[in-house]
Enzyme design. Structure first.
Site, short mmCIF file in Angstrom:
data_model
loop_
_atom_site.label_atom_id
_atom_site.label_comp_id
_atom_site.label_asym_id
_atom_site.label_seq_id
_atom_site.Cartn_x
_atom_site.Cartn_y
_atom_site.Cartn_z
N GLU A 118 0.84 -1.20 0.00
CA GLU A 118 0.00 0.00 0.00
C GLU A 118 0.87 1.24 0.00
OE1 GLU A 118 -3.93 1.63 -0.03
OE2 GLU A 118 -3.22 -0.44 -0.16
N ARG B 265 -15.02 10.18 -22.97
CA ARG B 265 -15.36 11.60 -23.02
C ARG B 265 -16.33 12.02 -21.92
NH1 ARG B 265 -13.24 14.47 -26.69
NH2 ARG B 265 -14.72 16.17 -26.26
N HIS C 5 -10.13 11.10 -11.25
CA HIS C 5 -10.41 11.78 -9.99
C HIS C 5 -9.33 11.43 -8.97
CE1 HIS C 5 -13.33 8.18 -9.55
NE2 HIS C 5 -12.25 7.86 -8.85
N GLY D 5 -6.56 5.97 4.21
CA GLY D 5 -7.44 5.22 3.32
C GLY D 5 -7.30 5.64 1.88
N GLU E 124 -4.30 16.32 -11.35
CA GLU E 124 -4.88 15.51 -10.28
C GLU E 124 -3.94 15.37 -9.09
OE1 GLU E 124 -7.95 14.69 -10.02
OE2 GLU E 124 -8.41 15.45 -12.01
N HIS F 264 -4.40 18.06 -6.67
CA HIS F 264 -5.48 17.80 -5.72
C HIS F 264 -5.03 16.79 -4.66
CE1 HIS F 264 -8.35 20.16 -7.88
NE2 HIS F 264 -8.39 19.38 -8.94
N HIS G 108 -9.01 24.50 -6.95
CA HIS G 108 -8.85 25.17 -8.23
C HIS G 108 -8.37 26.61 -8.10
CE1 HIS G 108 -11.75 22.13 -10.19
NE2 HIS G 108 -10.50 21.79 -10.41
#
Length: 481
Positions: A162, A184, A189, A196, A225, A228, A234
């Site tokens: 992990e 598309r 994400h 976790g 990504e 994030h 943003h």
């Protein structure tokens, strides 16, 4: 740039929408019913309070008035605030974008989520058929490096177990309550820092992924990504990597925009340069700017002789050592000796007979005599590379043949140093010619009639006459480990 928590999603505006009557303000006769539906779906997704079963509540800043939502959208993107679906507003709505709502604050993690350690592990557990595993590995490494160049974070890849950041290509419902929807639609994400699922990044396997522009550029999506996954929301700056809408970024020579640097450094602070002082016998004290000397996963970006010294480059630093001596190995910042290069050298080689060395970074190269730069950077196309080649992975000069081999992806070119001309019938397959080397070649150097290839944490000693690998070592052994 704002810190974020929860889930971030990069997507292309979907083509399927509800047929329910839209509750939008009156528009001009030119506004089609499809535009109404598109706008309603967009506003519902990004400007309405929603909840997520595993992600936590997202609280919208404003009310649910459609006109107010349109005004919020227009204000966020710097448009004229009218509350109407004018052409400029529809142009924004139709752009590919990231799926984090522009008006929401995630509440899953208290405060501003960030990693509490400087070394993070990552693992690619599932690959895409659109690209070779080596290409995916390279894209992820480059995307993470874009961030580590600005802050004191180091990323170490593991192949089992992990990791802090688990990376995978998934299809449909894949167990995190955020199913993918096919080509598309949603592209990817990522989850904000935490336990976790925290940091995990998923890509839709139904998309066509590429390192170019014929499809969705994996580096571009991954770099966004990972922003994030490190804790950024943003930005309203259109030039920022973290701007909501998708915009292709050239992976080669990419530099993190100022707004993104400002945001990520607000969370983790700036990356500080190493002092360059000689190290103690057991290696230097821990400094996040320097890879651990004896890290079993240590790899090099470029390796070359320069005079009587061997130089090994990694990120912002390089090691100097005598070829036959392991003592006195010392790391220095690249800027201390090669200020024009700054960091992240792609490839390097020396033609000792001329007393010149060549350093490559993106589509440019520099010539040095010793440690003295000879003029401004030049274009790699001087060597005769086709225009689609935008960076060199590795280079090695073969003294007896007086030829330089350039490695680009899974192919290599041969350059005749006497004729100053690229040889015909190239590129050729690296795997076919150098079958004993596993993985993409990151760096190479010729010493005492042998070519040493560096691929990830391994170094391969290749006999040029037998055309075979005769031994294998850890890359870190080259700096005394």
């Amino acid at each position: 740039m704002l810190p974020a928590s929860g889930l971030a999603v990069l997507l292309v505006t979907a083509l399927k929408f509800s047929t329910a009557a839209p509750s939008l303000p009156a528009a001009s006769p030119r506004t089609s019913r499809n535009n109404y539906r598109l706008a309603q779906a967009y506003l519902d997704k990004y400007y309405t309070k929603k909840g997520g079963p595993q992600i936590g509540e997202m609280v919208a800043r404003g009310g649910n008035s459609t006109v107010k939502k349109i005004k919020e959208l227009q204000e966020f993107f710097g448009l004229r605030v009218t509350g109407k679906l004018d052409r400029a507003t529809m142009d924004v709505i139709k752009r590919p974008r990231c799926g984090v709502p522009d008006v929401a604050n995630y509440r899953l993690f208290p405060g501003e989520p960030k990693w509490k350690k400087n070394t993070l592990t990552y693992r690619i557990s599932k690959y895409t058929p659109s690209m070779t595993p080596a290409e995916v590995d390279r894209a992820m490494e480059m995307a993470l490096r874009a961030w580590s160049s600005a802050v004191p974070l180091n990323f170490v890849r593991i192949n089992a177990g992990e990791a802090d950041i688990m990376i995978s290509f998934e299809t449909g419902d894949h167990g995190d309550s955020y199913p993918f929807d096919g080509p598309r639609g949603t592209l990817a994400h990522a989850f904000a820092p935490g336990e976790g699922l925290g940091g995990d990044t998923h890509f839709d396997n139904a998309e066509k992924w590429t390192m170019g522009t014929n499809g969705f550029n994996l580096f571009t999506v991954a770099a966004h990504e990972f922003g994030h996954a490190l804790g950024l929301a943003h930005s309203t700056d259109p030039s920022a990597l973290m701007f909501p809408t998708y915009k292709y970024q050239n992976p080669y020579g990419f530099r993190l925009p100022k707004d993104d640097v400002k945001g990520i450094q607000a969370l983790y602070g700036p990356r500080r340069a190493f002092s360059g002082k000689p190290t103690a016998p057991h290696g230097p004290p821990h400094n996040p700017s320097i890879p651990d000397l004896c890290d079993s996963n240590l790899s090099f970006d470029a390796v070359t002789m320069l005079g009587k010294e061997l130089l090994l480059f990694r990120d912002r630093i390089f090691w100097r050592r005598q070829v036959h001596l392991m003592s006195g190995i010392r790391p220095s910042t690249i800027t201390s000796s090669f200020p024009q290069l700054m960091s992240n050298v792609d490839a390097a080689y020396e033609v000792a007979e001329r007393g010149t060395a060549y350093f490559f970074k993106g589509p440019h190269y520099w010539i040095t005599r010793g440690f003295q730069m000879q003029g401004p950077p030049r274009t790699i196309y001087d060597f005769g590379f086709p225009r689609y080649v935008q960076r060199i992975d590795a280079a090695v000069y073969l003294k007896d043949a007086q030829k330089t081999l350039f490695f680009v992806g899974d192919e290599y070119y041969s350059y005749d140093e006497r004729k100053r001309k690229m040889e015909k019938d190239y590129p050729k397959s690296t795997e076919e010619e150098f079958s004993g080397v596993n993985g993409q070649i990151d760096a190479a150097v010729e010493l005492n009639g042998y070519i040493y290839f560096f691929s990830g944490p391994k170094a391969y000693k290749s006999d040029t006459e037998k055309e075979d690998v005769v031994s294998e070592l850890k890359s870190s052994s080259w700096i005394g480990c």
